[in-house]
Design an enzyme around this catalytic site. Structure first.
Site: not given
Length: 162
Positions: A77-79, A115, A130
Site C-alpha cells: 500500500l506504499c505510494h 518506509m 547475504d
C-alpha cells in the site's frame, strides 16, 4: 463499523491505498538506523576488504539505495515516490562487533519517506548478511527503527532516545 485510526483501512475495515491527492507537496525527510552483529572475525574480513566476494559495504550501500527506490513494489500500500536523495552510511563498530547503518531519504511529495528509509536500511543489512553468511550464519540484524521524520501535516518527529 467505526473509523479506524489505521489509515490503510477504510470505514468497512478493508485495506486500501490512502488518497494523498489533496495533501500539500512539502519537503520530506526520514532518518533510520539499524545494525548487524557478527563474529569479530567476520567484521575483520569486511574491514580489511579481504572478503572473497569483494567490497561488502560498498555493495550493501548500493543495494540499500536501490531498495529505497523499489519500496512501493515491495510494500503493497506504499505510494511510488520521486526520491530526491538517499544517503546510506555504513560504519564498522569494532568494539561492538557490528556494522551500523544510518539512512537518510528525502523527497518533495505528498507523503513521507519513512518506509523508503526503513527498506533501504533493512536491505543494506540483509546484503551484508547475504555476502557473509558462508563464514557467519549467526549474524543478527537488530535495532532497525525510525529516528526522525520531517515534513507534511504532522510536521517534525524525533525519537526521544535518538
Amino acid at each position: 463499523m467505526s473509523h479506524s485510526p489505521l489509515t490503510h483501512f477504510n470505514a468497512a475495515g478493508e485495506a486500501h491505498m490512502v488518497d494523498v491527492g489533496d495533501k500539500a507537496i512539502t519537503q520530506r525527510q526520514a532518518v533510520c538506523e539499524g545494525y548487524i552483529e557478527m563474529q569479530p572475525e567476520t567484521l575483520a574480513l569486511i574491514v580489511a576488504g579481504t572478503h572473497k566476494k569483494g567490497d561488502v559495504l560498498g555493495i550493501a550501500r548500493i543495494a540499500g539505495i536501490m531498495a529505497s527506490k523499489k519500496t512501493a513494489d515491495l510494500i503493497p500500500l506504499c505510494h511510488p515516490l520521486p526520491i530526491s536523495h538517499v544517503e546510506l552510511s555504513l560504519q564498522a563498530q569494532i568494539d561492538l562487533s557490528r556494522v551500523y547503518c544510518q539512512t537518510i531519504v528525502k523527497t518533495a511529495g505528498q507523503t513521507g519517506v519513512e518506509m523508503e528509509a526503513l527498506t533501504a536500511t533493512q536491505i543494506a543489512l540483509l546484503t551484508i548478511y547475504d555476502m557473509c553468511k558462508a563464514v557467519d550464519r549467526g549474524m543478527t540484524i537488530q535495532g532497525v527503527r525510525l529516528l526522525e521524520k520531517s515534513g507534511g501535516k504532522s510536521g517534525h518527529w524525533r525519537r526521544d532516545d535518538a
